[in-house]
Design a protein around this motif. Structure first.
Motif, PDB file in Angstrom:
ATOM      1  N   LEU A 126     -10.517   0.411  16.946  1.00  0.00           N
ATOM      2  CA  LEU A 126     -10.279   0.978  15.617  1.00  0.00           C
ATOM      3  C   LEU A 126     -10.582  -0.017  14.512  1.00  0.00           C
ATOM      4  O   LEU A 126     -10.789   0.389  13.363  1.00  0.00           O
ATOM      5  N   VAL A 127     -10.607  -1.314  14.839  1.00  0.00           N
ATOM      6  CA  VAL A 127     -10.972  -2.310  13.837  1.00  0.00           C
ATOM      7  C   VAL A 127     -12.362  -2.000  13.291  1.00  0.00           C
ATOM      8  O   VAL A 127     -12.611  -2.071  12.079  1.00  0.00           O
ATOM      9  N   ALA A 128     -13.286  -1.665  14.176  1.00  0.00           N
ATOM     10  CA  ALA A 128     -14.653  -1.358  13.768  1.00  0.00           C
ATOM     11  C   ALA A 128     -14.840   0.116  13.440  1.00  0.00           C
ATOM     12  O   ALA A 128     -15.547   0.468  12.490  1.00  0.00           O
ATOM     13  N   GLU A 129     -14.220   0.992  14.227  1.00  0.00           N
ATOM     14  CA  GLU A 129     -14.462   2.429  14.094  1.00  0.00           C
ATOM     15  C   GLU A 129     -13.649   3.067  12.978  1.00  0.00           C
ATOM     16  O   GLU A 129     -13.933   4.185  12.554  1.00  0.00           O
ATOM     17  N   GLY A 130     -12.640   2.355  12.470  1.00  0.00           N
ATOM     18  CA  GLY A 130     -11.768   2.917  11.458  1.00  0.00           C
ATOM     19  C   GLY A 130     -10.667   3.754  12.064  1.00  0.00           C
ATOM     20  O   GLY A 130     -10.714   4.125  13.238  1.00  0.00           O
ATOM     21  N   GLY A 131      -9.638   4.044  11.261  1.00  0.00           N
ATOM     22  CA  GLY A 131      -8.533   4.859  11.760  1.00  0.00           C
ATOM     23  C   GLY A 131      -7.243   4.116  11.948  1.00  0.00           C
ATOM     24  O   GLY A 131      -6.237   4.714  12.325  1.00  0.00           O
ATOM     25  N   LEU A 132      -7.223   2.806  11.674  1.00  0.00           N
ATOM     26  CA  LEU A 132      -5.962   2.082  11.717  1.00  0.00           C
ATOM     27  C   LEU A 132      -5.082   2.513  10.546  1.00  0.00           C
ATOM     28  O   LEU A 132      -5.575   2.652   9.420  1.00  0.00           O
ATOM     29  N   PRO A 147     -11.159   2.210   6.846  1.00  0.00           N
ATOM     30  CA  PRO A 147     -12.480   2.823   6.910  1.00  0.00           C
ATOM     31  C   PRO A 147     -13.300   2.247   8.065  1.00  0.00           C
ATOM     32  O   PRO A 147     -13.014   1.140   8.552  1.00  0.00           O
ATOM     33  N   PRO A 148     -14.319   2.965   8.517  1.00  0.00           N
ATOM     34  CA  PRO A 148     -15.216   2.392   9.534  1.00  0.00           C
ATOM     35  C   PRO A 148     -16.037   1.257   8.937  1.00  0.00           C
ATOM     36  O   PRO A 148     -16.301   1.234   7.727  1.00  0.00           O
ATOM     37  N   LYS A 149     -16.446   0.329   9.791  1.00  0.00           N
ATOM     38  CA  LYS A 149     -17.240  -0.810   9.351  1.00  0.00           C
ATOM     39  C   LYS A 149     -18.627  -0.748   9.984  1.00  0.00           C
ATOM     40  O   LYS A 149     -18.821  -0.145  11.043  1.00  0.00           O
ATOM     41  N   GLU A 150     -19.558  -1.398   9.332  1.00  0.00           N
ATOM     42  CA  GLU A 150     -20.920  -1.444   9.848  1.00  0.00           C
ATOM     43  C   GLU A 150     -20.970  -2.224  11.158  1.00  0.00           C
ATOM     44  O   GLU A 150     -20.363  -3.295  11.279  1.00  0.00           O
ATOM     45  N   TYR A 159     -22.025  -6.247  17.029  1.00  0.00           N
ATOM     46  CA  TYR A 159     -21.205  -7.069  16.147  1.00  0.00           C
ATOM     47  C   TYR A 159     -20.764  -6.216  14.955  1.00  0.00           C
ATOM     48  O   TYR A 159     -21.523  -5.384  14.461  1.00  0.00           O
ATOM     49  N   VAL A 160     -19.542  -6.455  14.495  1.00  0.00           N
ATOM     50  CA  VAL A 160     -19.002  -5.712  13.363  1.00  0.00           C
ATOM     51  C   VAL A 160     -19.057  -6.577  12.108  1.00  0.00           C
ATOM     52  O   VAL A 160     -18.828  -7.789  12.166  1.00  0.00           O
ATOM     53  N   LEU A 161     -19.377  -5.953  10.983  1.00  0.00           N
ATOM     54  CA  LEU A 161     -19.470  -6.663   9.710  1.00  0.00           C
ATOM     55  C   LEU A 161     -18.083  -6.802   9.090  1.00  0.00           C
ATOM     56  O   LEU A 161     -17.365  -5.817   8.918  1.00  0.00           O
ATOM     57  N   GLU A 162     -17.711  -8.030   8.753  1.00  0.00           N
ATOM     58  CA  GLU A 162     -16.437  -8.308   8.103  1.00  0.00           C
ATOM     59  C   GLU A 162     -16.694  -8.955   6.744  1.00  0.00           C
ATOM     60  O   GLU A 162     -17.539  -9.838   6.611  1.00  0.00           O
TER      61      GLU A 162
END
Length: 247
Positions: A126-132, A147-150, A159-162
């Motif tokens: 959920l860190v990347a996909e959103g929904g936390l 929100p979802p992340k790139e 890799y997820v964009l932070e």
């Protein structure tokens, strides 16, 4: 330039309602408690904090939390603070949970002028996909979701964009500092303090040992004075033990 101030009230005097601030410390270690206490007395409200945790009940950032002065927080750990858990579940505070290493890198990137970076931490969750759940409603429903992340693929791995963090202020605790703002941290009290100090646009440091410029060897400096705007000498600061273990 002599950056020392005489009182904690003077040190935090420019922090206004709605300010964002990174705060050093890990649990009860390396926490700028004198500056936090002065901020509590000063009265700024609706703060957004960036810290590994919000202290414990009645200590450090926990005092600002109990007074209802923190609107939102970015951190890694809610446990060991009953008031933090209560406010989160009651919808009194918005919480952006972030993997601990990612939190450190978001601060480091902010201090380095890097706007964002890619990391494998959180991919497929959920860190990347959103929904936390960032904020709950008073009825227990979720009011604000992350929100979802790139996500991008490099060399066959995702890799997820932070985004980097560059708050308005930073409050840090150092073992030693000089009047120019050069800081040295001691052992585990180093934790998030260097990253917070560099990330803040206006950094305020409390130091246990205040020395004259030139007394700290350049090779021993952890945070250069260019990152620090104010220095407060706190020679008798209380440093409680969070968990005492007897073998």
């Amino acid at each position: 330039m002599d950056k020392t101030v005489a009182t904690a009230a003077e040190a935090v005097g420019d922090i206004t309602d709605g300010s964002s601030l990174a705060v050093g410390g890990f649990g009860m270690c390396g926490v700028p408690t004198v500056l936090i206490a002065a901020l509590l007395e000063q009265g700024a409200r609706d703060l957004e904090t960036i810290s590994n945790n919000l202290g414990v009940d009645g200590f450090g950032l926990g005092t600002l939390l109990s007074a209802g002065r923190i609107r939102r927080t970015i951190g890694s750990y809610i446990g060991n603070n009953k008031e933090f858990a209560r406010q989160y579940l009651a919808g009194d505070i918005e919480v952006e949970l972030t993997p601990q290493g990612t939190l450190a890198e978001r601060l480091r990137a902010g201090g380095s002028g890097i706007p964002a970076f890619y990391t494998p931490a959180g991919v497929g969750t959920l860190v990347a996909e959103g929904g936390l759940p960032w904020r709950y409603a008073p009825d227990g429903s979720v009011a604000v979701l992350s929100p979802p992340k790139e996500v991008r693929t490099f060399d066959g791995a995702d890799y997820v964009l932070e985004r980097a963090l560059a708050p308005d202020f930073a409050l840090v605790h150092a073992w030693k500092g000089d009047r120019h703002g050069n800081l040295v941290y001691r052992r585990s009290a180093r934790n998030f303090n260097p990253d917070a100090a560099a990330a803040g646009r206006f950094t305020i440091a409390q130091v246990e040992h205040l020395v004259e410029p030139g007394e700290i060897d350049a090779d021993d400096v952890h945070t250069p004075g260019i990152h620090v705007e104010r220095v407060l000498h706190v020679p008798d600061v209380d440093k409680p033990i969070e968990f005492r273990t007897v073998c």
